[in-house]
Scaffold this motif. Structure first.
Motif, PDB file in Angstrom:
ATOM      1  N   LEU A  44       1.014  -1.135  -0.107  1.00 20.05           N
ATOM      2  CA  LEU A  44      -0.003   0.068   0.057  1.00 20.05           C
ATOM      3  C   LEU A  44       0.750   1.187   0.029  1.00 20.05           C
ATOM      4  O   LEU A  44       0.447   2.366  -0.374  1.00 20.05           O
ATOM      5  CB  LEU A  44      -0.958  -0.149   1.158  1.00 20.05           C
ATOM      6  N   ILE A  45       2.048   1.312   0.490  1.00 19.54           N
ATOM      7  CA  ILE A  45       2.868   2.401   0.406  1.00 19.54           C
ATOM      8  C   ILE A  45       3.803   2.538  -0.703  1.00 19.54           C
ATOM      9  O   ILE A  45       4.767   3.263  -0.721  1.00 19.54           O
ATOM     10  CB  ILE A  45       3.650   2.642   2.019  1.00 19.54           C
ATOM     11  N   GLY A  46       3.790   1.334  -1.548  1.00 26.08           N
ATOM     12  CA  GLY A  46       4.520   1.255  -2.672  1.00 26.08           C
ATOM     13  C   GLY A  46       6.276   1.087  -2.443  1.00 26.08           C
ATOM     14  O   GLY A  46       7.102   1.571  -3.020  1.00 26.08           O
ATOM     15  N   MET A  47       6.376  -0.015  -1.510  1.00 28.86           N
ATOM     16  CA  MET A  47       7.907  -0.314  -1.144  1.00 28.86           C
ATOM     17  C   MET A  47       8.418  -1.039  -2.326  1.00 28.86           C
ATOM     18  O   MET A  47       7.755  -1.698  -3.206  1.00 28.86           O
ATOM     19  CB  MET A  47       7.839  -1.394  -0.125  1.00 28.86           C
ATOM     20  N   CYS A 134       3.019  17.460  -7.028  1.00 32.34           N
ATOM     21  CA  CYS A 134       4.016  16.578  -8.020  1.00 32.34           C
ATOM     22  C   CYS A 134       5.479  16.998  -7.589  1.00 32.34           C
ATOM     23  O   CYS A 134       6.203  15.872  -7.978  1.00 32.34           O
ATOM     24  CB  CYS A 134       3.700  17.221  -9.474  1.00 32.34           C
ATOM     25  N   PHE A 135       5.989  18.003  -7.108  1.00 27.47           N
ATOM     26  CA  PHE A 135       7.150  18.209  -6.861  1.00 27.47           C
ATOM     27  C   PHE A 135       7.722  17.368  -5.754  1.00 27.47           C
ATOM     28  O   PHE A 135       9.064  17.351  -5.498  1.00 27.47           O
ATOM     29  CB  PHE A 135       7.406  19.834  -6.369  1.00 27.47           C
ATOM     30  N   SER A 196      -0.685   5.538  -3.623  1.00 23.56           N
ATOM     31  CA  SER A 196       0.277   5.343  -2.357  1.00 23.56           C
ATOM     32  C   SER A 196       0.773   6.642  -1.590  1.00 23.56           C
ATOM     33  O   SER A 196       1.178   6.400  -0.719  1.00 23.56           O
ATOM     34  CB  SER A 196       1.320   4.254  -2.872  1.00 23.56           C
ATOM     35  N   TYR A 197       0.976   7.540  -2.526  1.00 21.67           N
ATOM     36  CA  TYR A 197       1.407   8.680  -1.958  1.00 21.67           C
ATOM     37  C   TYR A 197       0.449   9.547  -0.800  1.00 21.67           C
ATOM     38  O   TYR A 197       0.951  10.125   0.208  1.00 21.67           O
ATOM     39  CB  TYR A 197       1.975   9.904  -3.060  1.00 21.67           C
ATOM     40  N   THR A 198      -0.847   9.381  -1.098  1.00 21.65           N
ATOM     41  CA  THR A 198      -1.743  10.228  -0.184  1.00 21.65           C
ATOM     42  C   THR A 198      -2.332   9.193   0.770  1.00 21.65           C
ATOM     43  O   THR A 198      -3.312   9.662   1.714  1.00 21.65           O
ATOM     44  CB  THR A 198      -2.791  10.836  -0.963  1.00 21.65           C
ATOM     45  N   PRO A 204      -1.373  15.335   2.615  1.00 19.41           N
ATOM     46  CA  PRO A 204      -2.678  15.853   2.238  1.00 19.41           C
ATOM     47  C   PRO A 204      -2.756  16.977   1.133  1.00 19.41           C
ATOM     48  O   PRO A 204      -3.609  17.285   0.454  1.00 19.41           O
ATOM     49  CB  PRO A 204      -3.582  16.297   3.542  1.00 19.41           C
ATOM     50  N   GLN A 205      -1.566  17.741   1.231  1.00 22.10           N
ATOM     51  CA  GLN A 205      -1.603  18.808   0.202  1.00 22.10           C
ATOM     52  C   GLN A 205      -1.589  18.431  -1.156  1.00 22.10           C
ATOM     53  O   GLN A 205      -1.983  19.358  -2.169  1.00 22.10           O
ATOM     54  CB  GLN A 205      -0.510  19.719   0.536  1.00 22.10           C
ATOM     55  N   ALA A 206      -1.250  17.136  -1.177  1.00 22.57           N
ATOM     56  CA  ALA A 206      -1.171  16.774  -2.810  1.00 22.57           C
ATOM     57  C   ALA A 206      -2.426  16.230  -3.561  1.00 22.57           C
ATOM     58  O   ALA A 206      -2.633  16.080  -4.438  1.00 22.57           O
ATOM     59  CB  ALA A 206      -0.059  15.514  -2.816  1.00 22.57           C
ATOM     60  N   LYS A 207      -3.581  16.119  -2.378  1.00 29.07           N
ATOM     61  CA  LYS A 207      -4.751  15.648  -3.052  1.00 29.07           C
ATOM     62  C   LYS A 207      -5.650  16.933  -3.261  1.00 29.07           C
ATOM     63  O   LYS A 207      -5.970  17.834  -2.457  1.00 29.07           O
ATOM     64  CB  LYS A 207      -5.548  14.899  -1.521  1.00 29.07           C
TER      65      LYS A 207
END
Ligand code: HEC
Length: 229
Positions: A44-47, A134-135, A196-198, A204-207
């Motif tokens: 889920l966290i993209g390991m 994205c940054f 996986s990022y959010t 939360p800022q990326a959502k």
């Protein structure tokens, strides 16, 4: 037959493992639950794949060594395997693994190479939304949270940032960025930022809200080099 050379050791390893599972059901149940939780959260966290190999290897090797040693000496009761002893060894190996992997250099350099060029953003707001969403992976202005210093989370972050920059780096727009013209497309599809990022309330800022997303798409279409046409 040549193939039996390979099959026989695998078969005896399987029999050995199955016998252990049968003899130590409680240990097997705990290991199964811990293993599932570990793999589930990691996915889920993209390991990155190598992390599974390293972590499972570091836990399994001393555990297997302990079991083999205890089985060889099993004539004396003091060295006999029990669920309690096995679980203690597995927990100790897991703790030890968490300590040992902190010494790995991978993921520790929180690099941010110089900014050599950016797209000609249509508006400052376009850039602002891109920075937020994205940054974290596609720039040389990555903000590394404190937990990004702790392995294996640091490996997750390093793998995402290096893979993300390789595809498109919005801080190195002086040179050709192959993935750049797919920027609008990935946002329309909703494939970026990766789910996986959010997850688990992180970043939360990326959502972006739907309104922000529409606003960003208008700005990106008016920014050269970020859409297919
Ligand atoms: C967690 C890190 C991360 C974040 C945040 C992120 N990306 Fe990505 N991005 C990646 C990775 C890793 C890849 C390469 C693997 C893939 O395509 O899934 C990628 C690939 C891409 C590609 C190339 C696609 C292709 O098929 O070649 C584009 C374009 C892109 N991202 C745009 C964006 C945009 C726009 C955002 C913000 C809305 C964003 N990304 C946010 C990690 C990230």
């Amino acid at each position: 037959m040549k193939t039996t050379k390979f099959i026989d050791p695998i078969r005896s390893l399987l029999t050995w493992s199955l016998d252990l599972v049968r003899a130590f059901k409680a240990t097997a149940a705990v290991v199964a639950i811990m293993g599932l939780a570990f793999v589930g959260i990691s996915v889920l966290i993209g390991m990155p794949p190598f992390a599974y190999v390293v972590i499972i290897g570091f836990v399994a090797t001393p555990t297997a060594w302990y079991i083999v040693r205890a089985q060889r000496a099993s004539t004396t009761s003091a060295s006999r395997l029990t669920n309690m002893r096995l679980l203690t060894v597995i927990f100790a190996a897991s703790l030890g693994t968490m300590v040992v992997i902190q010494a790995f250099p991978y993921g520790r350099s929180h690099s941010n190479p110089p900014i050599t060029g950016e797209p000609q953003w249509a508006t400052p707001r376009t850039r602002e939304l891109m920075v937020r969403a994205c940054f974290g992976c596609h720039s040389n202005e990555v903000e590394y949270p404190s937990y990004a210093s702790v392995a294996p989370i640091s490996w997750v972050v390093a793998a995402h940032v290096s893979e993300g920059r390789e595809k498109v780096n919005y801080s190195e727009f002086d040179s050709r960025q192959r993935g750049a013209d797919e920027t609008v497309e990935v946002l329309e599809e909703g494939s970026m930022p990766p789910a996986s990022y959010t997850r688990f309330g992180r970043h939360p800022q990326a959502k972006l809200t739907n309104a922000e997303l529409q606003e960003l798409l208008v700005g990106l279409r008016a920014t050269p080099g970020l859409s297919g046409d």
